[in-house]
Design an enzyme around this catalytic site. Structure first.
Site, PDB file in Angstrom:
ATOM      1  N   GLU A  16      45.226  45.161  45.187  1.00  0.00           N
ATOM      2  CA  GLU A  16      44.661  46.562  45.101  1.00  0.00           C
ATOM      3  C   GLU A  16      45.822  46.920  46.778  1.00  0.00           C
ATOM      4  O   GLU A  16      45.042  48.313  46.746  1.00  0.00           O
ATOM      5  CB  GLU A  16      43.608  47.043  45.136  1.00  0.00           C
ATOM      6  CG  GLU A  16      43.022  45.844  43.754  1.00  0.00           C
ATOM      7  CD  GLU A  16      41.891  46.580  43.468  1.00  0.00           C
ATOM      8  OE1 GLU A  16      40.846  47.316  44.339  1.00  0.00           O
ATOM      9  OE2 GLU A  16      41.118  46.328  42.137  1.00  0.00           O
ATOM     10  N   GLU A  66      41.460  41.240  38.161  1.00  0.00           N
ATOM     11  CA  GLU A  66      39.758  41.106  37.466  1.00  0.00           C
ATOM     12  C   GLU A  66      38.845  42.168  36.718  1.00  0.00           C
ATOM     13  O   GLU A  66      39.577  42.159  36.236  1.00  0.00           O
ATOM     14  CB  GLU A  66      39.087  41.854  39.508  1.00  0.00           C
ATOM     15  CG  GLU A  66      39.155  40.850  40.457  1.00  0.00           C
ATOM     16  CD  GLU A  66      39.193  41.596  42.031  1.00  0.00           C
ATOM     17  OE1 GLU A  66      37.865  42.595  41.326  1.00  0.00           O
ATOM     18  OE2 GLU A  66      39.840  42.077  43.074  1.00  0.00           O
TER      19      GLU A  66
END
Length: 499
Positions: A141, A284
């Site tokens: 991220e 995720e």
């Protein structure tokens, strides 16, 4: 209505703990849209992330056995832990290995550093009888809004250097580079209006072009729980897969769950760049079992079971009917009691298994078993606990509790936690015991100026479990220590090459 699934404010940084999970493969033939625009048959997989930020870490070999017992065939790791990679050798489990964001600067500026990383963390483990590494996650991220562009300029150069390193190592045809992105990289009032954030347009164009040219999927992390947690107006039933009284109407399409809405927002954003058919991997997704209101065993089971059923149904989404994601990695395999609680106390409770590999609930992964299988042969400390001494006045216990909880994990005692309702004396006992187990049951660690005492009777109350530590913990460095040592060695060797 703008119902987005936002990531926690701070990602899994390789930081000193303040107080890192291999996919469970569910094989099913699905139609997947490939880069050329043609449709071909592929296998969809539901997996889990294996994080290792824990005070009580099982041996990697114990965890690998747990995965194999549950017929797990894939793993997503957040860093190249040598002990973990070694344990995965010969297991047949496919691996996605991560590179921490903090390493991107060095890898972006030096081809030699990229060569060294590949040599030490990939080439050293692959081959006959080795680890089956399929993906390298370049950062985690890195475009997260809260980073304010800190890692943004390093991503593409690091990928370019790593790609050339894979070519030189004759691994580029087998191992693909990806960048797990947060769902906050794109936005839209309804899914069809999805677009990448304006400040990311240029770099996302470069990233998607790179992924397309090298045969890599787009990896995104989606968290309906965080949308619910961070927005009191978010409809609770929209976070699950059981139907909702608050659907999102987008033209001819109706969205009844946040996952599909978020997923199609990404598809719309990719389409605007000319890559609407790019394969997508969910890096995720999951639901915590403790540490916040709405984070509990029942909600986690309902969400994860609904997600698995949804993916295996091959229903797809309105913008990709009959085409589910390429892979879906549940977050996560095990609880991680040493993670930062800055985003929320729930950060330590995402596991479908507790820290010691015991299943929290009966999750059917579609593998033929109706529930998860527990870890075997876990070596526990003796069955004894530290509790508040019932014969002592606890009026001066506050500082002792603060000491215990500053070191050990007491997040379950807070509002919304499983152990929040066990009473004042129960709270003291839980804090004392957490510290005592972390100190490997050292006799002095249960003293607390005479306010604590050791008992051989399990003080657990209902779902509030007083843990007993494990003895078969990993001897590896903590993540931050490994990263510091690794970076020092990497930079030193790169300097040496230039001298």
């Amino acid at each position: 209505m703008k119902y987005h699934c936002r990531r926690r404010p701070q990602e899994r940084k390789m930081s000193v703990p303040t107080s890192v999970s291999p996919p469970l493969l569910v094989s099913v033939a699905v139609m997947t849209v490939m880069f050329s625009g043609l449709v071909s048959v592929a296998e969809s997989a539901v997996g889990v992330n294996w994080g290792t930020i824990s005070f009580h870490k099982l041996k990697p070999s114990t965890v690998v056995d747990l995965l194999k017992d549950n017929k797990i065939q894939k793993v997503k790791l957040f860093e190249a832990d040598p002990l973990v990679l070694r344990a995965l050798m010969g297991s047949g489990i496919q691996v996605m290995v991560g590179i921490p964001n903090e390493m991107l600067a060095a890898l972006s500026s030096s081809p030699a550093a990229a060569d060294l990383w590949v040599r030490q963390n990939v080439s050293a483990y692959v081959g006959k009888g080795g680890a089956d590494i399929r993906f390298i996650a370049v950062g985690n991220e890195p475009f997260l809004t809260s980073y304010n562009g800190q890692f943004q300029s390093y991503v593409i150069p690091a990928m370019a250097n790593l790609q050339q390193s894979l070519v030189r190592a004759n691994l580029a045809g087998y191992i693909k580079l990806v960048v797990p992105c947060n769902a906050d990289a794109y936005e839209g009032n309804v899914p069809s209006q999805g677009a990448f954030r304006p400040e990311l347009t240029q770099i996302m164009t470069q990233l998607v072009s790179f992924l397309n040219s090298n045969g890599s999927p787009f990896v995104v992390n989606i968290y309906p729980f965080l949308s619910l947690y961070g927005n009191s107006e978010f409809p609770q039933d929209y976070a699950f897969f059981e139907g909702t009284t608050h659907p999102v109407i987008d033209g001819a399409n109706t969205y009844t769950n946040a996952f599909d809405g978020n997923y199609d927002t990404l598809i719309a954003a990719l389409s605007k760049m000319g890559y609407g058919q790019m394969p997508i991997v969910i890096g995720e997704v999951g639901w915590p079992t403790d540490g916040a209101v709405g984070a509990n065993l029942t909600a986690a089971e309902v969400f994860n079971q609904g997600l698995i059923k949804h993916v295996l149904s091959n229903k797809g989404t309105p913008l990709r009917p009959a085409v589910p994601p390429m892979d879906v990695y549940l977050f996560s395999l095990l609880d991680e009691g040493a993670k930062s609680t800055l985003p929320g106390n729930f950060e330590r409770h995402w596991g479908i298994f507790s820290f010691d590999g015991q299943a929290k609930y009966a999750l059917d992964l579609g593998l033929g078993n109706k529930k998860l299988k527990n870890a075997k042969n876990v070596q526990y400390l003796p069955a004894r606990w530290c509790i508040a001494n019932p014969n002592r006045d606890l009026s001066e216990v506050a500082n002792h509790m603060k000491l215990a909880c500053n070191v050990a994990d007491c997040t379950t005692l807070n509002y919304g936690g499983l152990c929040n309702a066990i009473g004042a004396k129960g709270n003291v006992s839980y804090a004392f015991n957490s510290y005592y187990q972390l100190q490997m049951q050292n006799e002095k660690s249960c003293n607390f100026d005479g306010l604590g005492m050791v008992t051989f009777l399990d003080p657990s109350v209902g779902d509030c479990r007083f843990l007993v530590g494990v003895t078969d913990t990993s001897a590896s460095f903590r993540p931050y220590q490994r990263w510091v040592v690794g970076c020092i060695l990497m930079l030193w060797q790169v300097w040496a090459f230039r001298v």
